[in-house]
Design a protein around this motif. Sequence first.
Motif, mmCIF file in Angstrom:
data_model
loop_
_atom_site.group_PDB
_atom_site.id
_atom_site.type_symbol
_atom_site.label_atom_id
_atom_site.label_comp_id
_atom_site.label_asym_id
_atom_site.label_seq_id
_atom_site.Cartn_x
_atom_site.Cartn_y
_atom_site.Cartn_z
ATOM 1 N N ALA A 1 0.855 -1.188 0.000
ATOM 2 C CA ALA A 1 0.000 0.000 0.000
ATOM 3 C C ALA A 1 0.886 1.232 0.000
ATOM 4 O O ALA A 1 1.688 1.447 0.892
ATOM 5 N N VAL A 2 0.752 2.051 -1.036
ATOM 6 C CA VAL A 2 1.568 3.249 -1.177
ATOM 7 C C VAL A 2 0.667 4.428 -1.499
ATOM 8 O O VAL A 2 -0.216 4.324 -2.351
ATOM 9 N N ALA A 3 0.877 5.560 -0.835
ATOM 10 C CA ALA A 3 0.164 6.812 -1.107
ATOM 11 C C ALA A 3 -1.349 6.612 -1.206
ATOM 12 O O ALA A 3 -1.948 6.933 -2.228
ATOM 13 N N PRO A 4 -1.996 6.076 -0.163
ATOM 14 C CA PRO A 4 -3.447 5.835 -0.244
ATOM 15 C C PRO A 4 -4.250 7.117 -0.407
ATOM 16 O O PRO A 4 -5.292 7.120 -1.061
ATOM 17 N N ASN A 5 -3.774 8.229 0.165
ATOM 18 C CA ASN A 5 -4.507 9.485 0.025
ATOM 19 C C ASN A 5 -4.525 9.967 -1.420
ATOM 20 O O ASN A 5 -5.561 10.414 -1.931
ATOM 21 N N ALA A 6 -3.370 9.886 -2.088
ATOM 22 C CA ALA A 6 -3.292 10.322 -3.481
ATOM 23 C C ALA A 6 -4.191 9.473 -4.364
ATOM 24 O O ALA A 6 -4.821 9.980 -5.305
ATOM 25 N N ALA A 7 -4.246 8.176 -4.078
ATOM 26 C CA ALA A 7 -5.054 7.284 -4.900
ATOM 27 C C ALA A 7 -6.542 7.590 -4.800
ATOM 28 O O ALA A 7 -7.317 7.212 -5.690
ATOM 29 N N GLN A 8 -6.951 8.273 -3.735
ATOM 30 C CA GLN A 8 -8.370 8.576 -3.540
ATOM 31 C C GLN A 8 -8.747 9.988 -3.992
ATOM 32 O O GLN A 8 -9.931 10.293 -4.125
ATOM 33 N N ARG A 9 -7.752 10.849 -4.227
ATOM 34 C CA ARG A 9 -8.058 12.234 -4.584
ATOM 35 C C ARG A 9 -8.553 12.333 -6.022
ATOM 36 O O ARG A 9 -8.120 11.583 -6.896
ATOM 37 N N THR A 10 -9.419 13.278 -6.265
ATOM 38 C CA THR A 10 -9.959 13.497 -7.617
ATOM 39 C C THR A 10 -9.224 14.610 -8.345
ATOM 40 O O THR A 10 -9.560 14.921 -9.488
ATOM 41 N N THR A 11 -8.230 15.204 -7.692
ATOM 42 C CA THR A 11 -7.442 16.251 -8.341
ATOM 43 C C THR A 11 -6.075 16.314 -7.692
ATOM 44 O O THR A 11 -5.882 15.849 -6.558
ATOM 45 N N PHE A 12 -5.117 16.880 -8.407
ATOM 46 C CA PHE A 12 -3.778 17.063 -7.851
ATOM 47 C C PHE A 12 -3.770 18.255 -6.895
ATOM 48 O O PHE A 12 -4.514 19.222 -7.061
ATOM 49 N N LEU A 13 -2.908 18.200 -5.905
ATOM 50 C CA LEU A 13 -2.835 19.261 -4.908
ATOM 51 C C LEU A 13 -2.411 20.585 -5.528
ATOM 52 O O LEU A 13 -2.880 21.650 -5.138
ATOM 53 N N ARG A 14 -1.494 20.543 -6.497
ATOM 54 C CA ARG A 14 -0.916 21.765 -7.065
ATOM 55 C C ARG A 14 -1.473 22.098 -8.448
ATOM 56 O O ARG A 14 -0.866 22.868 -9.186
ATOM 57 N N ALA A 15 -2.606 21.531 -8.788
ATOM 58 C CA ALA A 15 -3.170 21.777 -10.113
ATOM 59 C C ALA A 15 -3.548 23.235 -10.275
ATOM 60 O O ALA A 15 -4.350 23.763 -9.504
ATOM 61 N N PRO A 16 -2.974 23.950 -11.280
ATOM 62 C CA PRO A 16 -3.345 25.361 -11.489
ATOM 63 C C PRO A 16 -4.701 25.488 -12.168
ATOM 64 O O PRO A 16 -5.288 24.501 -12.629
#
Length: 445
Positions: free
Chosen positions: A3-18
């Motif tokens: 299990a790697v980066a479970p939070n990223a796998a659940q997000r619907t957008t990137f944190l730094r998306a302009p």
Amino acid sequence: MPAVAPNAAQRTTFLRAPDATAATAPSAQWWEALGDPILDDLVAKALSGSPTLAAAQARITQARANLAATNAAFTPKANVGASAAEVALPGAFTNDKSRLSKQIYAENFDASWELDLFGANRRRSEAARDRMDAAQASAADAAVSLSAEVVRTYAELRVAQAHATLLDKQVDLDRRLLDHATQRFKLGTVGSQDVDEAKSALAQSESDTSDTGAQITVLADQLAVLIGREPGALDDLVAHPAPPLHVPSTVAIGDPARLLRSRPDIRVAERQVAAANADVGAHIADRFPKVTFTGILGLGGTSVGDAFNPGSLVALAMPQIKWNILDGGRTVALKRNARGALVEAEAKYRGTVLDALEDAEASLTRFGSQRIALAKAAESREAAEHLAGLQVQRAQGGTLSRADALKAERQALRAKMAEISAGGTLTSDFVAVEKALGLGWEAQK
């Protein structure tokens, strides 16, 4: 998989998306959004003719052959042989005082099959298949890097050509400024310092023009090599300048979960974990008994005809159990080594996933920042051009010196070059975003 980066796998957008990006699914052929048919053709040639990709495809062929060789363990082994022998035995072996001398002829067929009772062969086949999948993903990763490098190099070439055009105009302005300063010096209205400054500016502009011309040639040769051609093959691009590339107003980037599925380097690391896990299973199975079935059919006798006489048929069927219980600890050591390789592969997988996410977020951050920088550069260019226009009008009206008007025009040219440079940087950042998303390899299909 770990299990790697479970939070990223659940997000619907990137944190730094302009703001200039969208979470919609991006296109694999992302360079087509730049709207340049010449670029599209160059990328297609690179993906079909690059030696780098040819080498990657060769590794896939090797991996497929290794898989086929590994799967051969599931099939029976058969051998056919024939022999002729001269036998001479002393009487001590025959309870006779005479010496026995005979010729023996024989032919035989033998077959064997190992029952994969504990799954060793099956696990080795899984490992070979996983490594073949890893080779395919590695080829895809090479295609991602190659397509990105072609677009980046082509974008730099077009920026350099645009700079060269403006530098020619700048050289012309600098010569006019030098002539004007020389005339005023002769009239005694300015000192020699103004002439020296004008000479220095002209020399610098001419040097920049020469450097830019060399840069254009180098970039064209780099493109030629990227598509599998010799340097000089793309000199037509040098002879026919084209405008710089323009990044679309909105860029589709998808979401982190899609990135984790799309990036080939993650797929490579994932398959390497699976292969290492299968290796562990194979070494565990090696500790258990092996069951083999062997069958032999033979014909033979003391004459050539006996080797083809059904009446001299000999048949043997023999099941065999082999259990290597004493091997000096070799099997245990190999299993321990395989477990260590598995731990290493899992760590590399986790690192690859985290690096991919960091790469994407950093690329998006730079892309968003450069959007702002380009907008500011455009504002600066517009202001400089407006000022230059006013200065020309004042010079024509006699309220401003011609030198000041020429300097304003030169400043407008410099502002235009700065805007072009900012646009080129934005294109490079756009390429970095698309590469970080792992796009480009599906174009080979």
